[in-house]
Write a protein that holds these residues in place. Structure first.
Motif, PDB file in Angstrom:
ATOM      1  N   PHE A   1      23.538-120.995  70.019  1.00 39.16           N
ATOM      2  CA  PHE A   1      22.538-121.489  70.975  1.00 39.16           C
ATOM      3  C   PHE A   1      22.698-120.783  72.315  1.00 39.16           C
TER       4      PHE A   1
ATOM      5  N   ILE B   1      12.441-120.680  69.816  1.00 33.31           N
ATOM      6  CA  ILE B   1      11.587-120.732  68.635  1.00 33.31           C
ATOM      7  C   ILE B   1      10.145-120.431  69.000  1.00 33.31           C
TER       8      ILE B   1
ATOM      9  N   PRO C   1      32.288-115.396  52.437  1.00 33.37           N
ATOM     10  CA  PRO C   1      32.087-114.845  53.786  1.00 33.37           C
ATOM     11  C   PRO C   1      33.227-115.185  54.739  1.00 33.37           C
TER      12      PRO C   1
ATOM     13  N   LYS D   1      20.009-124.262  75.443  1.00 27.04           N
ATOM     14  CA  LYS D   1      20.158-125.088  74.234  1.00 27.04           C
ATOM     15  C   LYS D   1      19.144-124.731  73.154  1.00 27.04           C
TER      16      LYS D   1
ATOM     17  N   TYR E   1      25.108-118.736  63.022  1.00 26.24           N
ATOM     18  CA  TYR E   1      24.937-120.170  62.779  1.00 26.24           C
ATOM     19  C   TYR E   1      25.562-120.918  63.959  1.00 26.24           C
ATOM     20  N   GLU E   2      25.057-122.115  64.170  1.00 30.74           N
ATOM     21  CA  GLU E   2      25.521-122.915  65.317  1.00 30.74           C
ATOM     22  C   GLU E   2      25.504-122.074  66.594  1.00 30.74           C
TER      23      GLU E   2
ATOM     24  N   PHE F   1      38.464-116.994  54.259  1.00 31.20           N
ATOM     25  CA  PHE F   1      38.569-118.204  53.432  1.00 31.20           C
ATOM     26  C   PHE F   1      38.391-119.466  54.279  1.00 31.20           C
ATOM     27  N   ASP F   2      37.765-119.306  55.418  1.00 30.13           N
ATOM     28  CA  ASP F   2      37.545-120.422  56.334  1.00 30.13           C
ATOM     29  C   ASP F   2      38.852-121.138  56.668  1.00 30.13           C
TER      30      ASP F   2
ATOM     31  N   THR G   1      28.653-115.262  60.278  1.00 26.91           N
ATOM     32  CA  THR G   1      29.343-115.011  59.009  1.00 26.91           C
ATOM     33  C   THR G   1      29.331-113.514  58.722  1.00 26.91           C
TER      34      THR G   1
ATOM     35  N   ARG H   1      34.187-115.459  58.881  1.00 29.77           N
ATOM     36  CA  ARG H   1      33.353-115.964  59.970  1.00 29.77           C
ATOM     37  C   ARG H   1      34.057-115.769  61.304  1.00 29.77           C
TER      38      ARG H   1
ATOM     39  N   PRO I   1      17.969-122.445  69.897  1.00 31.16           N
ATOM     40  CA  PRO I   1      18.677-121.702  68.852  1.00 31.16           C
ATOM     41  C   PRO I   1      18.488-120.190  69.002  1.00 31.16           C
TER      42      PRO I   1
END
Lengths: 588, 340
Positions: free
Chosen positions: A75, A124, A237, A93, A72-73, A209-210, A16, A239, A95
């Motif tokens: 990986f 992680i 935001p 896979k 975001y999303e 505006f997505d 974003t 993206r 994050p």
């Protein structure tokens, strides 16, 4: 070298972008003075009202931005440890986490974007992971304004190369566990030649505006406007898609932009500049930023078979045939799986010839899409902030076909915005570095371009696809502000009001117009605004434009015991200047 | 042990009733998590704060998704503010009373009890034993969601309303909140809720590759990192997380039960500011899930105000000068507009 050698890790996802844009226009912000522009008799309320009104025109798509840019999303999608793409490594896979503050060094311009952040992680804690604390902020370069021309809205057409590097001596941590890739990273980091890791990613297909269809944005802007009028906190935001790669950072490689052999665009509408590495048996080409999408469905432009060749100094005669790429090598699926990096096998003899000859990427009919520029002068600090009166030394690394030159190569530096266009020159040292002195003489934003080699022509302006450049922002001293009585009226009127109006994101937790709150959090404000924390994610102001004088006045107030008299602002009045601008639709 | 009341679902109204309970349940987890989070002193416990905050964010997302499902079934969800101390909504067969507790082992044990997986927590060995695990047995809400999911799968496509009052990720929580327009979306939402809360059956990780809620709280509780290990379960409690149990404001438990009349006016005013912000948050959120999507931004604004009010409240001494109080999360409509 770099992410173009193995081992490397590929990732893919989305990000974003949530910047404010109220400092993008001279009518609202003076980038030389670093001050919000208020009409003579109106204040923060009127400024904000005007910023919201501009949403329905082409002037301001995000008056409540936070500057945050968050993955975001996202990986890890594959690794290459030398045997080609693999998706079975234990790190795959996992994050990938990143949150930065998007700030343009030059608020009016589009060539100096950067991301201030604290750390980045792949995987992680407790699992297979690379944890990378920031040393150098992320820098955007090689902006490609022909990437997605079907989405003509603000930066929707563009893609950007982002890069930084993480020294192994500054907290970089690798927890390999059962990941072969991370084990190889850890092994490589033991070598003296390896400085750490470099991350490079490409952002593209930016939506506002997505909305996949920019034709809808007018109606969506009206919806946002109505929300803003209804109060609350209403960020908007944009993206983007992103693909990226994490690889080795070796000595002699720039930290913040690609330093491999540079293939510059000859056909910007068809293929943007790229970087390439040729080893004994392989050619590895970074096309992450290069091949346009034909629409928002992300299908890649089919340029047919592409031939990699090496040419004689005449630029036409082929001296080596390095190999071919088919559409399947750069189509969407392949692009997303390996971050646009394409590797082809090369005959050893041909590779040898390419060591000293310019590489080109050609279409079947011999149309040259990309052509190598052997010498590149790359500033080691691409965006520089100075205070008035401050001087610094800029180092420029000169690369010859991706490797540092020796001593004695001339580098010219010029400010293309000056009327004379005069350049200064310097010679490289044994490490291939030339140095230039930069002085902050007054509040201003300057850019400088570079040319390497005896008699090389200095570019007349910045073309981010072909030019190497540095931006320098000097903040005025504001000694007069430093000398003011540290009352709430002066500290608000001369310091805090700038950001209270321009960037409501800064009062998500703190109301900059509330003297009690400001005073209550004096210790925290000290920390957040301290120059020592300039690179930190949470530095205030986010826009990095607090002057020495403003800081002095603020600290005098925070540390003093002055009365906290309320601020009385004049009621908002109709401003003919602002009304006129709104009717014109403003400028981006 | 926590059991939720499992009712047979025979009609959509039955399902909506259970979904309402799910919303109340997700909502009720937020104040105890936020109380522990807010109680952490600035500059301390970064790893613990990060874990608690991440769970709280996901609970908010779960609540939004549950609201989206209810809306997709044609009914406006209703948000009811929980009270503390008190039971979890829908909980039976348990004597668990949920308290508002500052960051402490008790607070984390309570959170673990709330989040314990359907099949019980996976017991990983402590490679560097710091303390014995508290032998607690709690139940889960996982079966509850699977039960709902099973029924929703039987509904015809025509039973779902497309685009009705849906919250999405256009402004907040990118990639996390999405519209529910049919069973496929509802199933995805439920899968995510269960996975993020509990992990998968054989792994402490959720579908997104991150540590599930129970284990995130357990990391704080044990002050150890759940780490990949070469053992039969694949993980072990290993390195220190770095919890500083003293890096916490001396906040009283359950401020909602505290009599503030004997405390200084500044403490009472601080509580009023907290309550006003929380009440506004609930009201704005209610409007947002009932068709006024733009009010979500107002709810977020109220959340910022609540955080700020909490930060201030936690620095104001009570009558006992060594004590402070965090936000009591009381719903008091009379305060809205009356307190600055």
């Amino acid at each position: 070298m770099s992410v173009l050698e193995t081992p490397r890790l590929f990732f893919r996802g989305r990000i974003t972008w949530d910047p404010i844009v109220t400092n993008n226009r001279p009518q609202q912000y003076d980038e030389n003075e670093g001050k919000t522009v208020f009409d003579s008799d109106d204040g923060v309320v009127a400024f904000r009202k005007d910023a919201i009104a501009a949403v329905t025109g082409p002037g301001n798509w995000n008056p409540h931005g936070t500057h945050r840019s968050t993955f975001y999303e996202t990986f890890t999608v594959g690794v290459d440890t030398g045997g080609g793409l693999s998706t079975s490594d234990a790190i795959v896979k996992s994050p990938v986490s990143f949150t930065g503050m998007l700030v343009d060094l030059e608020p009016y311009g589009a060539f100096s974007s950067q991301l201030f952040f604290d750390d980045m992680s792949f995987g992680i804690q407790g699992g297979c992971r690379v944890f990378a604390p920031r040393v150098t902020r992320m820098t955007g370069r090689y902006i490609n304004f022909a990437r997605n021309t079907t989405y003509k809205y603000v930066a929707g057409v563009a893609s950007v190369v982002w890069q930084t590097s993480f020294p192994k001596t500054s907290g970089l941590r690798i927890d390999p566990h059962d990941s072969s890739l991370l084990q190889k990273f850890a092994e490589q980091l033991e070598h003296d030649d390896v400085l750490g890791l470099t991350v490079r990613w490409n952002t593209y297909r930016t939506l506002y505006f997505d909305s996949l269809n920019p034709a809808n944005n007018t109606a969506l802007a009206q919806q946002l406007h109505d929300k803003l009028v209804g109060g609350g906190f209403q960020p908007n935001p944009a993206r983007s898609e992103l693909v990226g790669v994490l690889g080795l950072w070796r000595k002699g490689e720039p930290a913040t932009e690609p330093g491999d052999r540079a293939l510059l665009t000859r056909q910007p509408g068809h293929m943007a500049s790229a970087h390439v590495r040729v080893s004994k048996h392989q050619l590895t080409l970074d096309l992450a930023n290069s091949v346009p999408e034909t629409g928002v469905d992300l299908a890649k432009l089919n340029l047919g078979d592409l031939n990699a060749v090496a040419v004689a100094p005449d630029g036409a005669t082929v001296v080596a045939r390095l190999g071919s790429l088919k559409y399947a090598d750069y189509c969407r699926e392949k692009y997303e799986a390996s971050a646009g990096i394409v590797t082809i096998e090369v005959d050893w003899g041909e590779a040898e010839k390419a060591k000293t000859a310019d590489i080109q990427i050609r279409q079947k009919d011999d149309t040259v899409l990309l052509a190598e520029a052997a010498l590149r002068a790359v500033p080691t600090a691409p965006n520089i902030y100075l205070d008035e009166g401050e001087t610094t030394t800029l180092s420029v690394l000169v690369l010859d076909r991706g490797k540092p030159t020796g001593s004695g190569v001339q580098v010219a530096m010029a400010n293309p915005d000056t009327s004379s266009g005069a350049s200064t020159t310097s010679l490289t040292n044994a490490e291939g570095i030339a140095t230039f002195s930069l002085s902050g003489t007054k509040g201003q934003v300057e850019s400088f371009v570079f040319a390497a080699g005896q008699g090389a022509a200095v570019p007349q302006g910045i073309n981010p696809q072909t030019t190497t450049y540095v931006y320098v922002r000097t903040l005025p001293a504001d000694a007069d502000i430093a000398g003011l009585e540290p009352s709430w009226t002066t500290v608000y009127g001369k310091v805090l009001r700038n950001w209270h109006a321009m960037a409501p994101c800064m009062d998500n937790w703190l109301d900059l117009g509330n003297p009690d709150q400001v005073k209550s959090f004096a210790a925290m404000l000290h920390e957040l605004t301290a120059k020592a924390n300039f690179e930190a994610f949470r530095f205030m102001p986010v826009t990095r434009d607090m002057t020495t004088g403003e800081r002095a006045l603020l600290y005098a107030f925070l540390d003093g015991t002055g009365a906290l008299e309320p601020v009385v602002e004049a009621p908002p009045q109709v401003s003919l200047q602002r009304l006129s601008r709104a009717m014109r639709g403003g400028a981006r | 042990m926590i059991y939720l009341e499992f009712k047979a679902i025979e009609t959509v109204d039955d399902a909506i009733e259970l979904l309402q309970m799910a919303i109340a349940l997700e909502f009720s987890t937020l104040p105890p998590y936020l109380y522990a989070l807010y109680s952490i002193r600035p500059g301390t416990n970064a790893e613990a704060a990060s874990r608690i905050k991440s769970v709280a964010m996901q609970e908010m997302i779960h609540m939004c998704l549950a609201c989206n499902i209810v809306n997709a079934l044609g009914t406006n969800p209703v948000l009811t503010a929980p009270t503390y101390p008190g039971p979890l909504p829908g909980g039976i067969g348990t004597d668990l009373t949920v308290h508002l507790l500052p960051l402490s082992k008790d607070a984390m044990a309570q959170a673990m009890a709330i989040e314990e997986p359907e099949d019980g927590a996976i017991h990983f060995p402590h490679e560097e034993s710091l303390l014995a695990a508290a032998a607690q047995e709690f139940m889960t809400i996982g079966q509850f969601y699977h039960h709902l999911d099973g029924f929703l799968a039987t509904l015809p496509a025509s039973r779902w309303s497309r685009g009705r009052n849906q919250l999405d990720d256009r402004q907040f929580l990118a990639g996390k909140v999405f519209a529910v327009n049919g069973f496929t979306d509802a199933h995805r939402a439920i899968d995510g809720i269960v996975s993020e809360g509990e992990g998968t059956r054989d792994s402490p990780l959720d579908f997104g590759g991150d540590v599930a809620h129970y284990y995130r709280f357990a990391e704080v509780f044990y002050d150890q990192v759940l780490t990949k290990a070469d053992n039969s379960k694949g993980y072990a409690w290993k390195d220190k997380l770095g919890v500083d149990w003293n890096g916490v404001y001396p906040a009283i438990a359950d401020p909602g039960s505290h009599d503030f009349s004997k405390d200084p006016p500044t403490a009472r005013a601080a509580q009023d500011r907290c309550d006003a912000a929380f009440t506004r948050l609930v009201q704005e959120l209610q409007r947002a899930v009932a068709g006024e999507g733009g009010r979500l931004g107002n709810a977020v604004r109220a959340m910022f105000d609540l955080r700020m009010a909490a930060k201030q409240a936690l620095t104001v001494s009570l009558a006992v000068p060594t004590q402070v109080a965090g936000p009591s999360f009381r719903y008091r409509p009379s305060l809205v507009g009356a307190v600055q």
